[in-house]
Design a protein around this motif. Structure first.
Motif, mmCIF file in Angstrom:
data_model
loop_
_atom_site.group_PDB
_atom_site.id
_atom_site.type_symbol
_atom_site.label_atom_id
_atom_site.label_comp_id
_atom_site.label_asym_id
_atom_site.label_seq_id
_atom_site.Cartn_x
_atom_site.Cartn_y
_atom_site.Cartn_z
ATOM 1 N N LYS A 141 43.665 59.968 12.535
ATOM 2 C CA LYS A 141 43.038 58.867 13.042
ATOM 3 C C LYS A 141 41.101 59.594 13.461
ATOM 4 O O LYS A 141 41.229 58.183 14.129
ATOM 5 N N GLY A 142 40.997 60.552 13.361
ATOM 6 C CA GLY A 142 39.667 61.220 12.821
ATOM 7 C C GLY A 142 38.941 59.522 12.387
ATOM 8 O O GLY A 142 37.707 58.529 13.545
ATOM 9 N N PHE A 143 39.260 59.281 11.517
ATOM 10 C CA PHE A 143 38.493 58.290 10.616
ATOM 11 C C PHE A 143 38.502 57.016 11.353
ATOM 12 O O PHE A 143 37.891 56.135 11.155
ATOM 13 N N TYR A 144 40.292 56.721 11.304
ATOM 14 C CA TYR A 144 40.554 54.954 11.440
ATOM 15 C C TYR A 144 39.795 54.883 13.443
ATOM 16 O O TYR A 144 39.561 54.240 13.440
ATOM 17 N N LYS A 145 39.387 56.113 13.874
ATOM 18 C CA LYS A 145 38.884 55.926 15.116
ATOM 19 C C LYS A 145 37.594 55.499 14.480
ATOM 20 O O LYS A 145 36.519 54.939 15.835
#
Length: 344
Positions: free
Chosen positions: A320-324
């Motif tokens: 999620k951190g990367f996707y965000k």
């Protein structure tokens, strides 16, 4: 006993003036209840695709276990010259398998596979071809952009354009058409969060395409199907059939799955509504041209690239951190991020 020589022997086939085939699988087991308006809808599909195309099309219709009354009407349409190839299966063989009956022998440069409840709009073929021309790696292009397809089997696009500003989220070109699609699959409305921004790719010539595409109407380059499984599908409908036979072959050939930025076709469902009639009545009959499409860039198998993008790179988007970080870097506002992350 044979007497004389067969006059057809050693005669070469004449060149086909059409380089675009449309394949329509049809399943209407009766004309009651759910299927009451199915043949009317199919008729509008068939007429609209022929009327609005810019080149000479060949149309294949595969009746997959339809009732006798429907099959009789199909034969009549073929005799009128509206259907070029008609295959009638008395017993259902499955949606994908019915498509394969026409697909495995099709030689046209472009092949459109469409559901029988699609209404084609003015300019659809021209718009699809413009995407193929602008993006040499395009392997599949739909004339209908659908919300939240930016990660739908598009890892190879993200890998290639990860550091490029050509891949950006932009405003949806036609929110009204996107709402109509949502209505056609049973949604009473479409929240603004689904039609305010969409993942896109811009070509050198300025053409914009949408990342990813749905299955119900897509145009493919012929060589994509060189990567088809040899065996038939084991499913009547659904399962992994669409992935194995229409999605994965594009990726194995190194192709991109894209859609037009604007909307050029409509999913009608099983009820023929007034707005569909109005749209159909406004269609223009286009003068057809002989277009070879041989100039379009050919795709080749890309085993290494397929492994890197589909088995390794795409897994990063689960974080999620990367996707965000990626969503924000590609143009989404902070207020839009959660709507996209929650859809993952």
């Amino acid at each position: 006993m044979r007497k004389g020589k067969n006059p057809s022997k050693n005669i070469k086939l004449q060149p086909n003036e059409s380089q675009h085939r449309v394949i329509i699988p049809l399943y209407i087991p009766n004309e009651e209840d759910y299927y009451k308006e199915a043949f009317t809808i199919f008729n509008h599909c068939l007429d609209s695709v022929k009327k609005t195309a810019s080149s000479y099309l060949k149309v294949s219709v595969i009746s997959n276990g339809s009732c006798n009354a429907v099959n009789t009407k199909l034969v009549d349409l073929q005799q009128q010259g509206l259907i070029d190839e008609l295959i009638i299966e008395k017993e259902p063989v499955g949606k994908i398998n019915s498509i394969l009956k026409a697909l495995r022998t099709a030689q046209e440069r472009l092949i459109t596979i469409t559901d029988a409840d699609v209404l084609f709009d003015n300019g659809w073929e021209k718009a699809v071809v413009e995407v193929f021309e602008a993006f040499p790696k395009a392997g599949a292009v739909s004339p209908v952009p659908v919300f939240r397809t930016h990660l739908r089997l598009t890892a190879n696009i993200w890998f290639r354009y990860f550091f490029s500003d050509k891949l950006q989220f932009r405003p949806v070109k036609n929110p009204e058409a996107m709402t109509k699609f949502a209505n056609s699959i049973g949604w009473p409305w479409l929240d603004i969060k689904y039609k305010d921004a969409i993942g896109t790719l811009q070509a050198k010539n300025g053409t914009i395409a949408v990342l990813g595409c749905s299955h119900f109407v897509v145009t493919y380059k012929r060589e994509v199907f060189d990567a088809l499984p040899k065996e038939n599908s084991k499913y009547q409908l659904g399962g992994d059939s669409e992935f194995l036979y229409t999605d994965e072959p594009v990726l194995k050939m190194g192709g991109y799955r894209l859609a037009t930025y604007d909307n050029y076709a409509y999913h009608m469902g099983n009820v023929f509504e007034d707005w569909m009639k109005d749209k159909y009545n406004n269609l223009k009959t286009i003068d057809k041209k002989t277009i070879t499409y041989e100039y379009l860039n050919s795709l080749k198998r890309a085993k290494f690239n397929y492994f890197v993008t589909e088995k390794l790179f795409k897994k990063l988007f689960i974080i999620k951190g990367f996707y965000k970080f990626v969503l924000k870097r590609k143009g989404l506002k902070s207020s839009q991020l959660m709507n996209f992350i929650s859809y993952l």
